[in-house]
Design an enzyme around this catalytic site. Structure first.
Site: not given
Length: 665
Positions: A224-226, A185, A246
């Site tokens: 890292e969610w893009g 994460d 998320d």
């Protein structure tokens, strides 16, 4: 030694060159054993495909349990995965998410585990999962602090649970414990403002160093969610990487809005190939808020995208309906297809009636999703020509009903319920493609003169040999776009050629496709590429009259509000626009060229935004080369008449100057 021969020739000319070389008695070995003549090497054809690593299937703890996990919870879910039949269907990962570790280390910096939660330690967890025939996944953060410190859920804030300063040490620990997968994460990394690409590449290097010590390898999940535009650099750094936020936050109820948002944000077809995967986040199937039809829609979206399928529901209490949806074999076959490609949008004749297609293994095989994002049932059509098939009759199967629905002519039409989808497989006739042979001694050649009749996404089959026992790596780069790392599985011998596939974005006209060795890896022997159009993805570049540069969204950004700029034309997806019947200029399949905020004044920014049928997203292409915004009548303008890379795009009063004149190519 420099080569005097051209680096490629078109397939039509290949037999002639081979004959000339043979008559001349030349050893055209292409870097292969001299006993193997050039004409013994196969052209790149789909029948030589080799299977690549599919996206992970399994279960992850976060969506149901948040931080409240311990050995008993994991055992319960693992046992249910097996007893429900999910493991037999292919779901083989049990992944511990945030909350397993409370952040303590011993005097040597090793992770100290709370054995009241994990009797026997983490090795006992991995051993238990392996004993059930499953794989074990674990979680950490790239920063000093993990997400549980910043966003505590069912346990108090947990300090020091990140891996920064201990990258190799922690990865060695995970490997020695027997884990197979790690999700990394970025909550701590974000708070510390670490650079995403540099950080994860450092972690990947630490992983290689750890593997050299332990002899084990982990699947690396980049989370890292893009935010750092993972689709540009993550293939090969990680095995999968998140492309969006998320899908559900702790305490929320599942809904289709976020599901569709993550789906849209996850389509980056050039990045997904050869076992590397865009990650749309965990599944919400079976969670509160979704009915059976919505659960099927969720699975259909993730399957056409070829995304990892990590269930997040409580497996011990799920209904038989949920189990059957998660284990539907034909849906799983689409997701797990051995060609390893992502589906792309190939049509949207009517706003929010979208057709997606995924190229499957074999010849003439496609998965098709008819996605109705409107509030009314609608008739929807898929055209074979849009998929890269000929217009010959094709057979069609409804995947969810598991029923053949007959053979059709040039396409297939069916009714799709409101806010729902129909998932099909199509077996037709593959359209023609062009093959380019390498005639040099280079293992990783450059193919110049690769032609395309229109800008768009193309299916590229790469023929290669890998006589080793492990995957070999090379990069591929089209024109000036990002270079992507590819994985080439062993083919059995140095003279056995197989094919892997990628989706590449080509410009109209001539392109250069360049392969290069990856430092530290033995390169495969690339022999040929076959290029085939997927016509439904075709579009145009907006080329300025002043500098032969294109309207571009920098670094393949997909963020709403990103200002368009000028940049060297490369044929990238960020430079390819579809002109719709609604007068839109659509990029990335779902984003429109937009006058920011509906502005009508000189200097209004021209930006990227979700298509919404607004007048400020409609444009008129005029015969004098100008492009005017329908809301204001102002012209698309390169600010200040500048011609340099990075020049910003704005609206300005039409004046006929070159910085307002465009060619659609």
């Amino acid at each position: 030694m420099p080569h005097t021969r051209p680096s490629w020739i078109h397939l039509i000319a290949a037999p002639v060159l081979t004959l000339v070389l043979a008559l001349a008695g030349l050893a055209a070995t292409g870097g292969r054993p001299p006993t193997v003549p050039l004409n013994a090497e196969p052209a790149a054809v789909s029948t030589t495909q080799i299977g690549v690593t599919p996206p992970p299937l399994g279960w992850a703890s976060w969506n149901t349990f948040a931080s409240s996990i311990d050995f008993n919870v994991i055992k319960q879910q693992a046992d249910a995965l097996v007893s429900s039949g999910m493991a037999a269907a292919g779901y083989d990962h049990i992944n511990l998410d945030d909350g397993w570790w409370q952040g303590a280390r011993d005097a040597n910096g090793n992770i100290a585990v709370n054995e009241s939660l994990w009797p026997g330690g983490m090795k006992a967890v991995a051993d238990y999962l392996h004993g059930r025939g499953l794989k074990a996944g674990i979680y950490t953060d790239a920063g000093k602090q993990g997400c549980g410190f910043y966003y505590p859920t069912t346990r108090p804030a947990t300090p020091n649970s990140g891996m920064e300063g201990h990258y190799q040490q922690d990865l060695e620990s995970f490997q020695r414990w027997g884990f197979d997968y790690v999700k990394i994460d970025f909550c701590g990394g974000r708070e510390e403002k670490l650079n995403q690409e540099a950080t994860y590449k450092a972690i990947a290097a630490a992983h290689e160093a750890a593997s050299a010590v332990t002899g084990r390898r982990l699947v690396l999940s980049v989370c890292e969610w893009g935010t750092g535009l993972t689709w540009n650099w993550a293939p090969g750094t990680g095995d999968l990487w998140r492309t969006s936020n998320d899908i559900i936050f702790y305490g929320q109820t599942a809904d289709t809005t976020k599901m569709l948002t993550n789906f849209d944000q996850g389509i980056h077809p050039a990045a997904q190939h050869t076992g590397y995967t865009n990650d749309l986040d965990m599944l919400m199937v079976g969670m509160n808020g979704l009915n059976a039809a919505q659960n099927r829609l969720h699975m259909s979206l993730w399957a056409i995208s070829g995304a990892p399928l990590l269930a997040g529901n409580n497996l011990a209490t799920m209904s038989s309906t949920t189990r059957d949806i998660l284990t539907q074999p034909e849906v799983l076959a689409i997701d797990q297809d051995r060609r390893g490609l992502q589906g792309v949008k190939v049509a949207e004749d009517t706003r929010n009636l979208q057709v997606y297609s995924k190229v499957l293994a074999g010849t003439g095989k496609r998965a098709v999703l008819l996605l109705n994002r409107t509030g009314s049932a609608a008739q929807m059509t898929v055209r074979w020509a849009d998929l890269g098939l000929t217009t010959a009759s094709a057979s069609v199967r409804n995947v969810w009903s598991r029923a053949d629905v007959g053979s059709s002519g040039t396409g297939y039409t069916t009714s799709v319920p409101a806010n729902d989808a129909v998932l099909l497989t199509v077996s037709g006739t593959e359209a023609a493609g062009d093959t380019y042979e390498d005639t040099t001694a280079a293992a990783t050649p450059t193919f110049t003169g690769v032609t395309a009749g229109a800008a768009g996404t193309k299916l590229v089959d790469v023929t290669y040999a890998n006589g080793g026992s492990t995957v070999r790596k090379a990069t591929v780069q089209v024109n000036g776009q990002y270079a992507y790392q590819l994985a080439f599985p062993p083919t059995g011998s140095a003279t056995t050629y197989r094919t892997v596939s990628i989706l590449a974005h080509l410009a109209k006209g001539t392109n250069t496709v360049r392969f290069a060795a990856v430092p530290g890896s033995t390169a495969p022997d690339v022999d040929a590429v076959r290029v085939q159009s997927i016509p439904g993805t075709n579009g145009v570049a907006l080329v300025t009259a002043t500098a032969n540069r294109c309207v571009d969204f920098a670094m393949n950004t997909v963020a709403n509000g990103s200002q368009a700029v000028l940049w060297d034309c490369s044929g990238g997806r960020n430079e390819t626009f579809t002109q719709t019947s609604r007068n839109e200029l659509v990029v990335y399949g779902t984003k429109c060229l937009d006058a920011s905020g509906g502005g009508t004044a000189n200097g209004t920014k021209v930006v990227l935004w979700d298509c919404g049928n607004a007048t400020n997203q409609k444009w008129t292409v005029n015969s004098n080369g100008s492009i005017t915004n329908n809301a204001s009548g102002l012209c698309l303008d390169a600010e200040g008449g500048a011609v340099a890379n990075g020049t910003r795009m704005i609206l300005w009063s039409c004046n006929g100057q070159n910085n307002q004149r465009w060619t659609l190519n």
